[in-house]
Design an enzyme around this catalytic site. Structure first.
Site, mmCIF file in Angstrom:
data_model
loop_
_atom_site.group_PDB
_atom_site.id
_atom_site.type_symbol
_atom_site.label_atom_id
_atom_site.label_comp_id
_atom_site.label_asym_id
_atom_site.label_seq_id
_atom_site.Cartn_x
_atom_site.Cartn_y
_atom_site.Cartn_z
ATOM 1 N N LYS A 94 -9.904 6.392 -18.842
ATOM 2 C CA LYS A 94 -10.267 6.947 -20.147
ATOM 3 C C LYS A 94 -9.078 6.848 -21.115
ATOM 4 O O LYS A 94 -8.578 5.775 -21.334
ATOM 5 C CB LYS A 94 -10.763 8.382 -19.947
ATOM 6 C CG LYS A 94 -11.796 8.514 -18.821
ATOM 7 C CD LYS A 94 -13.070 7.779 -19.159
ATOM 8 C CE LYS A 94 -14.046 7.511 -18.031
ATOM 9 N NZ LYS A 94 -13.960 8.122 -16.755
ATOM 10 N N ASP A 129 -8.556 18.655 -13.608
ATOM 11 C CA ASP A 129 -8.877 17.329 -14.130
ATOM 12 C C ASP A 129 -8.521 17.318 -15.618
ATOM 13 O O ASP A 129 -9.178 17.969 -16.427
ATOM 14 C CB ASP A 129 -10.374 17.049 -13.897
ATOM 15 C CG ASP A 129 -10.792 15.654 -14.326
ATOM 16 O OD1 ASP A 129 -10.160 15.111 -15.246
ATOM 17 O OD2 ASP A 129 -11.766 15.126 -13.756
ATOM 18 N N ARG A 142 0.852 -1.200 0.000
ATOM 19 C CA ARG A 142 0.000 0.000 0.000
ATOM 20 C C ARG A 142 0.884 1.244 0.000
ATOM 21 O O ARG A 142 0.596 2.232 -0.655
ATOM 22 C CB ARG A 142 -0.961 0.007 1.197
ATOM 23 C CG ARG A 142 -1.685 1.336 1.341
ATOM 24 C CD ARG A 142 -2.918 1.306 2.245
ATOM 25 N NE ARG A 142 -2.805 0.463 3.405
ATOM 26 C CZ ARG A 142 -2.080 0.751 4.493
ATOM 27 N NH1 ARG A 142 -1.408 1.876 4.576
ATOM 28 N NH2 ARG A 142 -2.036 -0.102 5.501
ATOM 29 N N TYR A 195 -17.412 17.023 -13.797
ATOM 30 C CA TYR A 195 -17.867 15.635 -13.935
ATOM 31 C C TYR A 195 -18.864 15.298 -12.812
ATOM 32 O O TYR A 195 -18.663 15.686 -11.653
ATOM 33 C CB TYR A 195 -16.642 14.701 -13.888
ATOM 34 C CG TYR A 195 -17.010 13.264 -13.705
ATOM 35 C CD1 TYR A 195 -17.754 12.597 -14.680
ATOM 36 C CD2 TYR A 195 -16.668 12.564 -12.561
ATOM 37 C CE1 TYR A 195 -18.132 11.277 -14.513
ATOM 38 C CE2 TYR A 195 -17.030 11.245 -12.380
ATOM 39 C CZ TYR A 195 -17.767 10.606 -13.363
ATOM 40 O OH TYR A 195 -18.143 9.302 -13.185
HETATM 41 C C1 PLP Z 1 -13.605 14.093 -16.470
HETATM 42 C C2 PLP Z 1 -13.711 12.937 -15.531
HETATM 43 N N1 PLP Z 1 -13.104 13.004 -14.333
HETATM 44 C C3 PLP Z 1 -13.185 11.992 -13.463
HETATM 45 C C4 PLP Z 1 -13.900 10.859 -13.732
HETATM 46 C C5 PLP Z 1 -13.970 9.761 -12.706
HETATM 47 O O1 PLP Z 1 -13.120 8.718 -13.042
HETATM 48 P P1 PLP Z 1 -13.355 7.170 -12.664
HETATM 49 O O2 PLP Z 1 -14.621 6.746 -13.360
HETATM 50 O O3 PLP Z 1 -12.132 6.492 -13.185
HETATM 51 O O4 PLP Z 1 -13.488 7.101 -11.190
HETATM 52 C C6 PLP Z 1 -14.535 10.735 -14.969
HETATM 53 C C7 PLP Z 1 -15.306 9.520 -15.288
HETATM 54 O O5 PLP Z 1 -16.089 9.495 -16.220
HETATM 55 C C8 PLP Z 1 -14.443 11.803 -15.898
HETATM 56 O O6 PLP Z 1 -15.038 11.749 -17.092
#
Ligand code: PLP
Length: 390
Positions: A199, A174, A50, A102
């Site tokens: 993604k 992000d 971890r 998001y």
């Molecule tokens: C722009 C963005 N940030 C964060 C996330 C969250 O990521 P995760 O689904 O891997 O937890 C997503 C998921 O769709 C996203 O599109």
């Protein structure tokens, strides 16, 4: 190691390209949860997985190098990365966020952080005056997502960073939609870059993962402490999948972006399409800004049809893209934000952000764009048939 190379080359030629012990040209998967200590008084680099693991280290070093940072962290999901970064805050702190963040981040901020006494204000981040007006004496973080999801708004990263410095706040960004292949926020002064590596970075719809990167020594130490304390680390099999995906990031982004541009321009002339959102379009309000602060427009676009019924007809007749939550994969993905990524957002909040019932998001994959357009054309004919009968 590879400071002199382009990102494209760095994806392949980094310090983990060859395993020093065996010469293996793939990072070994180290499953051990614990590590024998050969010396009673002095412990080795690794003691418990971890806290640190050589396979995870390889990914953390790779993303740190690609983003131009010094400290990378791999998490069990994008939300685990985002949640852990928010743990830099304490009770009584305040966050200013882009209003079209998001849906999962929206849920975390509105339903979890509020319970912990961390307050927030959503703003239109394309408007720096609105960002400035929302900053309070207890504001600790300005949170950006650009291009935003799913309406592809562009935030002036440098402008927000300047405001943050003026008010002694941190900036989080992000970078899921563009990845370091197209946008490197740390170079623009951002403090923490976050990713859903599920993604484009992973790229194959086969792993859920998150990443965080910082350049700052102190923040690096704090994030390492939080990663170990909260414990939402990425497992080694998944690390390996992300590392493998990463090798082709540049070609995937390049192909997807070309297709997205072509499809966005074509959609503008389709009668069933009311609006197209893509920063690569010349009349997109963020087009020029995007050209200045990034190296591309990305492979995601959104478009709006008349209503939910039109969307249903289109989705039922389209053959190539998968109809699914997520984006950034080798196959094109068509998503319905109202019922997928933004289902966690109340309808009024959603619509106030332009995420109406007719909005579809398309993540362009590696198919031949002409074949995607032919597929869409056939599906639009069905939308037309139905809408005429309404
Ligand atoms: C722009 C963005 N940030 C964060 C996330 C969250 O990521 P995760 O689904 O891997 O937890 C997503 C998921 O769709 C996203 O599109």
């Amino acid at each position: 190691m590879s400071e002199q190379y382009s990102l494209q080359t760095k994806l392949l030629h980094n310090e983990h390209k060859v395993d020093q012990a065996t010469g293996a040209v793939s990072v070994p998967i180290q499953h051990a949860s614990t590590f024998h200590q050969f010396d009673f008084d002095t412990f080795g680099t690794y003691d418990y997985s971890r806290s640190g693991n050589p396979t995870r280290d390889a990914l953390e070093a790779a993303i740190a190098e690609l983003e131009g940072g010094n400290h990378g962290f791999a998490f069990a999901s994008g939300m685990a990365a985002i949640s852990t970064a928010f743990m830099l805050l304490s009770k009584g702190d305040h966050v200013v966020l882009t209003k079209d963040v998001y849906g999962g981040t929206f849920r975390l901020v509105t339903e979890v952080l509020t319970r912990l006494g961390i307050d927030h204000t959503f703003v239109d981040m394309t408007n720096l005056a609105e960002v400035a007006a929302a900053i309070r004496p207890n504001t600790r973080v300005l949170y950006m997502e650009t291009p935003s999801n799913p309406t592809l708004n562009i935030t002036d990263i440098h402008g927000v960073v300047s405001l943050a410095k003026e008010h002694e706040c941190l900036t989080f960004l992000d970078n899921t939609f563009l990845t370091p292949a197209l946008q490197r926020p740390l170079e623009l002064g951002v403090d923490v870059v976050l990713h859903s590596a599920t993604k484009f970075i992973g790229g194959h719809s086969d792993v859920v993962a998150g990443l965080a990167v910082t350049k700052d020594e102190e923040l690096g130490k704090k994030l390492a402490f939080l990663q170990n304390s909260f414990g939402a680390i990425l497992g080694v099999q998944d690390v390996w999948l992300v590392l493998r995906g990463l090798k082709t990031l540049h070609v995937r982004m390049e192909h997807g972006e070309k297709g997205a541009q072509q499809i966005a321009e074509w959609l503008l002339g389709v009668p069933e399409v009311k609006r197209v959102y893509y920063p690569g379009l010349k009349d997109h309000p963020g087009h020029e800004l995007q050209k200045r602060q990034a190296e591309g427009f990305g492979a995601v676009l959104s478009f709006e049809l008349e209503n939910e019924e039109a969307v249903r007809r289109f989705v039922e007749h389209v053959k190539l893209p998968v109809f699914a939550v997520s984006l950034g994969a080798v196959e094109s993905i068509l998503s319905y934000p109202a019922k997928m990524s933004h289902a966690a957002m109340p309808k009024e909040e959603r619509e106030a952000r332009g995420i109406r019932d007719g909005l579809l998001r398309l993540s362009v994959g590696l198919e031949k764009p002409e074949e995607l357009m032919a597929d869409f054309k056939a599906a639009f004919a069905h939308v037309r048939g139905k809408v005429e009968h309404l």
